[in-house]
Design a protein around this motif. Structure first.
Motif, PDB file in Angstrom:
ATOM      1  N   PRO A 128       0.827  -1.220   0.000  1.00 17.38           N
ATOM      2  CA  PRO A 128       0.000   0.000   0.000  1.00 17.38           C
ATOM      3  C   PRO A 128       0.855   1.262   0.000  1.00 17.38           C
ATOM      4  O   PRO A 128       0.484   2.281  -0.598  1.00 17.38           O
ATOM      5  CB  PRO A 128      -0.803  -0.133   1.301  1.00 17.38           C
ATOM      6  CG  PRO A 128      -0.863  -1.598   1.570  1.00 17.38           C
ATOM      7  CD  PRO A 128       0.452  -2.134   1.100  1.00 17.38           C
ATOM      8  N   GLU A 129       2.020   1.188   0.660  1.00 16.25           N
ATOM      9  CA  GLU A 129       2.875   2.366   0.766  1.00 16.25           C
ATOM     10  C   GLU A 129       3.445   2.808  -0.579  1.00 16.25           C
ATOM     11  O   GLU A 129       3.662   4.007  -0.804  1.00 16.25           O
ATOM     12  CB  GLU A 129       4.023   2.099   1.751  1.00 16.25           C
ATOM     13  CG  GLU A 129       3.602   1.989   3.211  1.00 16.25           C
ATOM     14  CD  GLU A 129       2.862   0.687   3.520  1.00 16.25           C
ATOM     15  OE1 GLU A 129       2.015   0.697   4.441  1.00 16.25           O
ATOM     16  OE2 GLU A 129       3.128  -0.336   2.826  1.00 16.25           O
TER      17      GLU A 129
ATOM     18  N   ASN B 254     -14.905  -1.776   4.450  1.00 19.42           N
ATOM     19  CA  ASN B 254     -14.658  -0.385   4.825  1.00 19.42           C
ATOM     20  C   ASN B 254     -15.496   0.010   6.036  1.00 19.42           C
ATOM     21  O   ASN B 254     -15.016   0.689   6.958  1.00 19.42           O
ATOM     22  CB  ASN B 254     -14.955   0.547   3.653  1.00 19.42           C
ATOM     23  CG  ASN B 254     -13.802   0.634   2.656  1.00 19.42           C
ATOM     24  OD1 ASN B 254     -12.635   0.661   3.047  1.00 19.42           O
ATOM     25  ND2 ASN B 254     -14.117   0.679   1.377  1.00 19.42           N
TER      26      ASN B 254
ATOM     27  N   PHE C 122     -11.672  -1.809   8.197  1.00 15.00           N
ATOM     28  CA  PHE C 122     -10.472  -2.415   7.605  1.00 15.00           C
ATOM     29  C   PHE C 122      -9.888  -1.502   6.528  1.00 15.00           C
ATOM     30  O   PHE C 122     -10.601  -0.700   5.906  1.00 15.00           O
ATOM     31  CB  PHE C 122     -10.813  -3.766   6.975  1.00 15.00           C
ATOM     32  CG  PHE C 122     -11.103  -4.854   7.959  1.00 15.00           C
ATOM     33  CD1 PHE C 122     -10.074  -5.618   8.488  1.00 15.00           C
ATOM     34  CD2 PHE C 122     -12.407  -5.122   8.373  1.00 15.00           C
ATOM     35  CE1 PHE C 122     -10.336  -6.620   9.401  1.00 15.00           C
ATOM     36  CE2 PHE C 122     -12.677  -6.124   9.281  1.00 15.00           C
ATOM     37  CZ  PHE C 122     -11.637  -6.884   9.801  1.00 15.00           C
ATOM     38  N   ASN C 123      -8.587  -1.645   6.289  1.00 17.88           N
ATOM     39  CA  ASN C 123      -7.967  -1.025   5.122  1.00 17.88           C
ATOM     40  C   ASN C 123      -8.170  -1.964   3.941  1.00 17.88           C
ATOM     41  O   ASN C 123      -7.743  -3.126   3.993  1.00 17.88           O
ATOM     42  CB  ASN C 123      -6.473  -0.789   5.367  1.00 17.88           C
ATOM     43  CG  ASN C 123      -6.221   0.339   6.348  1.00 17.88           C
ATOM     44  OD1 ASN C 123      -6.951   1.327   6.370  1.00 17.88           O
ATOM     45  ND2 ASN C 123      -5.205   0.195   7.182  1.00 17.88           N
TER      46      ASN C 123
ATOM     47  N   TYR D  54      -8.177  -2.606  -0.363  1.00 20.10           N
ATOM     48  CA  TYR D  54      -7.561  -2.190  -1.621  1.00 20.10           C
ATOM     49  C   TYR D  54      -8.160  -3.008  -2.771  1.00 20.10           C
ATOM     50  O   TYR D  54      -8.785  -4.043  -2.570  1.00 20.10           O
ATOM     51  CB  TYR D  54      -6.044  -2.394  -1.551  1.00 20.10           C
ATOM     52  CG  TYR D  54      -5.430  -1.739  -0.339  1.00 20.10           C
ATOM     53  CD1 TYR D  54      -5.084  -0.395  -0.343  1.00 20.10           C
ATOM     54  CD2 TYR D  54      -5.240  -2.472   0.843  1.00 20.10           C
ATOM     55  CE1 TYR D  54      -4.534   0.212   0.783  1.00 20.10           C
ATOM     56  CE2 TYR D  54      -4.698  -1.873   1.978  1.00 20.10           C
ATOM     57  CZ  TYR D  54      -4.353  -0.528   1.943  1.00 20.10           C
ATOM     58  OH  TYR D  54      -3.826   0.066   3.062  1.00 20.10           O
TER      59      TYR D  54
ATOM     60  N   HIS E 188      -6.618  -5.942   4.494  1.00 24.21           N
ATOM     61  CA  HIS E 188      -5.451  -5.999   5.372  1.00 24.21           C
ATOM     62  C   HIS E 188      -5.840  -6.399   6.790  1.00 24.21           C
ATOM     63  O   HIS E 188      -6.748  -5.811   7.388  1.00 24.21           O
ATOM     64  CB  HIS E 188      -4.759  -4.640   5.402  1.00 24.21           C
ATOM     65  CG  HIS E 188      -3.364  -4.694   5.941  1.00 24.21           C
ATOM     66  ND1 HIS E 188      -2.659  -3.581   6.321  1.00 24.21           N
ATOM     67  CD2 HIS E 188      -2.520  -5.756   6.149  1.00 24.21           C
ATOM     68  CE1 HIS E 188      -1.457  -3.931   6.748  1.00 24.21           C
ATOM     69  NE2 HIS E 188      -1.351  -5.236   6.652  1.00 24.21           N
TER      70      HIS E 188
END
Length: 461
Positions: free
Chosen positions: A220-221, A385, A389-390, A392, A403
């Motif tokens: 994600p970073e 969401n 939670f995160n 993607y 995640h």
């Protein structure tokens, strides 16, 4: 708007033991006269059991296959699902794990398949072996539909029984003496086929990686695009966009960097575009949209997730004439030789279905099915969401990447399965970069997706 913008057992070895219990016989009293004999002692000894000898050949096992760890990811997920169903025979198990399509193939496509099949029973319609590279009308349709204006011609395209099969054929082309890089996480067929070919070292358990593979970490970073300044030079670079499993899609700027990186290093990109029609953002659907890509890249794709052809089996690979080895020999000639040696061509019945897919009516029908799965993605994303939670992916691919920081992916998979009867896919199965994530597939009937999300809320609220 272009057509592409309309729309991305274990073998359970059971053994049984035969248990023989001693049987007692009750003797009746009898008066019997027998001649008198000098008594003697008889000693009974048990005969030794015969040892069974298993016949073995003198052929050694392929040492490269012996390097593989456990089973291939998706059969292992299926094995655990089947074991769970035996444990809970009355549970309604919902599968959002293996990315297998669930909705019916549109009738405009199946009618073309049926018509071609019926024609085979007539003298006029019968045909035997076809071109190994695929029938010309389908190759032409693929070129005009997906690569219009990109300089890709009909004879650059090889029709096949799916992108996964072509990945292994490409590995045969490259051989054992190349180095390779993969996104981490990535579709496991890239790594496993490299191991089988002998391109890698041993599996290093402490870091969960094979030696001699360059793992391009996608997080994600970094927006799930690797920092190419930290990537070592390799001969082959496997790259999938939109990505399986993360659902991320590379931008035009990022793919331009990738093509330049390949040129600077003299590498070949194997670009997997199997989910291109799921793209919502204005990102490239083909690597060949990037100037200069034909000199350093080839592309593989599939009808599986567009038309529901996961069981029908039909895909294609594009190998431009401009792609050359270090000695100037065209890669396409070697790929053609491998195809002609190992493959008799895709089913003519399936190819008729492929042509129907690329008709105006077929493209519209595929767009509607893809839209349905994308709605499923939105439902799943909104659910996780809302639970904090995160999350993607999902927007440009039919996969949602969730995640679970600090947790083992297989532990999360097991907990979800045990407590909700929903099958997901553990992120670590896609590489060490997937640890702490779970992939949730949007391939499912709507009522099943809604029920699975209700169970997720019940578990995590």
């Amino acid at each position: 708007m272009s057509p592409t913008q309309l729309l991305s057992t274990s073998i359970s070895s059971s053994s049984s033991a035969f248990l023989a219990a001693p049987i007692a016989f009750k003797a009746r009293n009898q008066n019997v006269s027998i001649a008198s004999k000098t008594p003697s002692i008889c000693t009974c000894a048990a005969a030794p059991q015969e040892q069974k000898t298993v016949y073995k050949t003198q052929v050694s096992r392929n040492a490269n296959i012996a390097k593989l760890q456990a089973g291939y990811l998706f059969p292992e997920v299926a094995r655990r699902r089947n074991a769970h169903m035996l444990k809970y025979p009355d549970a309604k198990v919902i599968s959002l794990g293996i990315g297998d399509t669930t909705e019916p193939i549109p009738e405009v496509i199946t009618s073309a398949i049926a018509k071609r099949a019926e024609a085979l029973s007539t003298l006029e319609g019968y045909g035997g072996y076809g071109p190994e590279q695929g029938e010309k009308p389908l190759r032409t349709a693929i070129a005009s539909t997906f690569y219009s204006g990109l300089g890709i011609e009909e004879d650059d395209i090889f029709v096949s029984d799916g992108a996964k099969c072509d990945i292994s054929r490409l590995q045969m082309v490259f051989g054992a003496n190349v180095t390779m890089a993969v996104q981490d996480p990535s579709y496991p067929a890239y790594v496993d086929s490299s191991v089988i070919m002998g391109q890698t070292g041993q599996f290093q358990k402490d870091i969960e990686k094979y030696g001699k593979i360059e793992y391009m970490r996608c997080t994600p970073e970094n927006g799930f695009f690797p920092d190419l300044s930290k990537v070592s030079r390799t001969d082959i670079i496997f790259f999938c966009s939109p990505n399986n499993p993360t659902g991320s899609a590379a931008t035009r700027e990022q793919l331009t960097q990738l093509v330049q990186f390949a040129k600077d290093n003299g590498s070949i990109i194997v670009y997997d575009s199997a989910y291109a029609m799921y793209m919502s953002d204005d990102n490239p659907r083909s690597i060949f949209e990037i100037p200069g890509a034909k000199e350093v890249a080839l592309e593989t794709s599939s009808f599986s997730k567009y038309a529901g052809f996961t069981g029908v089996r039909l895909g294609w690979t594009v190998v431009p004439k401009q792609l050359l080895y270090s000695d100037g020999f065209p890669v396409v000639k070697d790929f053609n030789r491998v195809v002609c040696t190992s493959f008799n061509g895709a089913s003519n019945i399936c190819q008729a279905g492929g042509r129907a897919c690329l008709s105006p009516e077929g493209l519209k029908a595929m767009s509607e099915v893809i839209g349905f799965y994308k709605e499923n993605s939105n439902i799943i994303m909104d659910t996780f969401n809302s639970l904090g939670f995160n999350v993607y992916g999902g927007k440009n691919a039919p996969y949602v990447w969730v995640h679970f920081p600090g947790q083992s992916s297989w532990d999360v998979f097991s907990e979800i399965l045990e407590k909700t009867h929903v099958v997901t896919t553990p992120g670590s199965g896609f590489g060490p970069g997937g640890e702490g994530f779970v992939r949730v597939s949007a391939f499912g009937h709507r009522e099943n997706v809604l029920e699975a999300c209700r169970r997720f809320k019940q578990l995590y609220n």
